[in-house]
Motif scaffolding. Structure first.
Motif, PDB file in Angstrom:
ATOM      1  N   LYS A 148       0.820  -1.208   0.000  1.00  0.00           N
ATOM      2  CA  LYS A 148       0.000   0.000   0.000  1.00  0.00           C
ATOM      3  C   LYS A 148       0.857   1.263   0.000  1.00  0.00           C
ATOM      4  O   LYS A 148       0.534   2.231  -0.661  1.00  0.00           O
ATOM      5  N   SER A 149       1.932   1.253   0.791  1.00  0.00           N
ATOM      6  CA  SER A 149       2.793   2.433   0.854  1.00  0.00           C
ATOM      7  C   SER A 149       4.151   2.021   1.400  1.00  0.00           C
ATOM      8  O   SER A 149       4.342   0.895   1.841  1.00  0.00           O
ATOM      9  N   GLU A 150       5.072   2.951   1.347  1.00  0.00           N
ATOM     10  CA  GLU A 150       6.378   2.733   1.952  1.00  0.00           C
ATOM     11  C   GLU A 150       6.839   4.042   2.571  1.00  0.00           C
ATOM     12  O   GLU A 150       6.490   5.123   2.112  1.00  0.00           O
ATOM     13  N   GLN A 151       7.610   3.896   3.647  1.00  0.00           N
ATOM     14  CA  GLN A 151       8.074   5.068   4.378  1.00  0.00           C
ATOM     15  C   GLN A 151       9.526   4.848   4.765  1.00  0.00           C
ATOM     16  O   GLN A 151       9.871   3.831   5.364  1.00  0.00           O
TER      17      GLN A 151
ATOM     18  N   THR B 117       3.908  -0.740   4.141  1.00  0.00           N
ATOM     19  CA  THR B 117       2.578  -1.079   4.635  1.00  0.00           C
ATOM     20  C   THR B 117       1.977  -2.037   3.618  1.00  0.00           C
ATOM     21  O   THR B 117       1.853  -1.694   2.442  1.00  0.00           O
TER      22      THR B 117
END
Length: 177
Positions: free
Chosen positions: A66-69, A78
């Motif tokens: 879903k995302s990366e940080q 995520t």
């Protein structure tokens, strides 16, 4: 430590004072800090080993990033790990166990092997690349009720794997502007 001690030994041995005499000190300090950082991040492998010894691997057909940080502890992805036909899979924080900061190729296309209990956490192994990611629920407090209401055998298994507490926490770093 050897690079740091080298400057002192050369000075005691009578080497003339120069820039090259002090050069090994910052290099040695950098190497020592890098080693400590890698060792601290290496504890993630110990947690993954405990999970793999406690839980069997199960193949999951879908892994959706879903995302990366980008964080100090590594790149946190995520992901939603689910099986086709089932709904309600939790969003998980996944971080590469080897401190590599890239998303494993083929994870979203071919599924992954999962070991663990998604309410507590687990390990994801991507076939083909053999990348291993440690996972825990993205919103740890949201699944607190599910963890508390779990049967004693499930809780004991999670304790044996070391998953009853939030393992990966971003360190608090004070920035001075």
């Amino acid at each position: 430590m050897g690079l740091i001690a080298l400057s002192y030994v050369l000075n005691v041995a009578g080497a003339p004072d120069s820039f090259f005499l002090v050069l090994p000190i910052p290099v040695g300090v950098f190497v020592l800090l890098f080693l400590l950082l890698r060792t601290w991040h290496g504890r993630r492998l110990t947690v993954c080993e405990r999970v793999l010894r406690t839980y069997p691997l199960e193949y999951r057909t879908r892994v959706d990033k879903k995302s990366e940080q980008w964080l100090l502890l590594g790149t946190v992805f995520t992901v939603r790990v689910s099986t086709r036909g089932q709904h309600g899979a939790p969003l998980m924080r996944a971080i590469n166990a080897s401190t590599v900061r890239r998303w494993p190729k083929g994870a979203e296309d071919g599924g992954a092997w999962i070991a663990g209990d998604l309410a507590f956490g687990g390990v994801m192994i991507v076939p083909g690349t053999n990348d291993m990611l440690f996972m825990q629920p993205s919103d740890w407090q949201k699944y607190a009720d599910e963890r508390e209401q779990a049967d004693p055998a499930r809780i004991a298994r999670a304790q044996q794997a070391g998953l009853t507490q939030l393992v990966e926490k971003e360190p608090r770093v004070t920035y001075i502007n």
